[in-house]
Design a protein around this motif. Structure first.
Motif, PDB file in Angstrom:
ATOM      1  N   CYS A  98      79.779  16.912  47.397  1.00  0.00           N
ATOM      2  CA  CYS A  98      78.465  17.253  47.930  1.00  0.00           C
ATOM      3  C   CYS A  98      77.419  16.202  47.536  1.00  0.00           C
ATOM      4  CB  CYS A  98      78.036  18.656  47.523  1.00  0.00           C
ATOM      5  SG  CYS A  98      77.739  18.896  45.770  1.00  0.00           S
ATOM      6  N   CYS A  99      77.597  15.567  46.392  1.00  0.00           N
ATOM      7  CA  CYS A  99      76.674  14.503  45.989  1.00  0.00           C
ATOM      8  C   CYS A  99      76.759  13.339  46.967  1.00  0.00           C
ATOM      9  CB  CYS A  99      76.997  14.005  44.586  1.00  0.00           C
ATOM     10  SG  CYS A  99      76.794  15.217  43.283  1.00  0.00           S
ATOM     11  N   TRP A 141      74.921  14.190  50.070  1.00  0.00           N
ATOM     12  CA  TRP A 141      73.476  14.064  49.898  1.00  0.00           C
ATOM     13  C   TRP A 141      73.058  12.592  50.005  1.00  0.00           C
ATOM     14  CZ3 TRP A 141      70.198  12.512  45.556  1.00  0.00           C
ATOM     15  CH2 TRP A 141      68.849  12.844  45.735  1.00  0.00           C
ATOM     16  N   HIS A 174      69.797  18.924  45.658  1.00  0.00           N
ATOM     17  CA  HIS A 174      69.877  18.703  47.103  1.00  0.00           C
ATOM     18  C   HIS A 174      68.515  18.802  47.786  1.00  0.00           C
ATOM     19  CE1 HIS A 174      74.286  18.518  47.196  1.00  0.00           C
ATOM     20  NE2 HIS A 174      74.176  19.285  46.123  1.00  0.00           N
ATOM     21  N   GLY A 184      73.663  18.077  52.111  1.00  0.00           N
ATOM     22  CA  GLY A 184      74.849  17.870  51.297  1.00  0.00           C
ATOM     23  C   GLY A 184      75.609  19.144  51.005  1.00  0.00           C
TER      24      GLY A 184
END
Length: 147
Positions: A38-39, A42, A90, A120
């Motif tokens: 997810c990083c 983003w 986020h 993200g």
């Protein structure tokens, strides 16, 4: 005659360099785990919105949150740093751009936790969430609300 042309061209190129670098958008350093998907999503969101991102895979991203004055209870999985502000979690690019335009006296912004539907954190649902402005004493106020 040719020498003057080349000198003028070289001077013009040198003077244009800073302008062209600025046109690339704000530079944000992102401190994240190498294993967090997810990083990375983003980071892609920031790049699509005009930011130049320098990604740093680090063993403990929370060290950077602490270093830049964001309280642990407001934490998430990564920390960005742009123009002296911390950006925790986020946070949408539009909020970061607003922060940079308004330049409040603050440590930065945070979207605590990992809100579903935030940049993200795309998925089957979108939860409402707040982005908080963190002042120098760790106090917060709602900077923006997202549905």
């Amino acid at each position: 005659m040719k020498a003057q042309f080349f000198i003028r061209a070289a001077v013009a190129a040198l003077l244009a360099g800073p302008v062209m670098a600025h046109a690339a958008g704000p530079v944000i350093d992102v401190y994240k785990s190498a294993f967090c998907g997810c990083c990375g999503d983003w980071v892609k969101h920031l790049e699509k919105n005009g930011f130049t991102v320098r990604t740093h895979n680090v063993a403990n991203p929370s060290d950077y949150r602490e270093k830049h004055g964001i309280p642990n209870d407001l934490g998430s999985c990564h920390t960005g740093v742009v123009d002296g502000y911390a950006v925790e979690g986020h946070v949408p690019a539009s909020d970061i751009k607003r922060l940079l335009a308004e330049k409040p006296k603050a440590k930065g912004l945070t979207a605590p936790g990992m809100p579903m539907g935030s940049p993200g954190m795309d998925g089957p649902r979108k939860d409402p969430y707040d982005v908080l402005l963190v002042d120098g004493n760790g106090r917060t106020r709602v900077f923006s609300h997202h549905n």
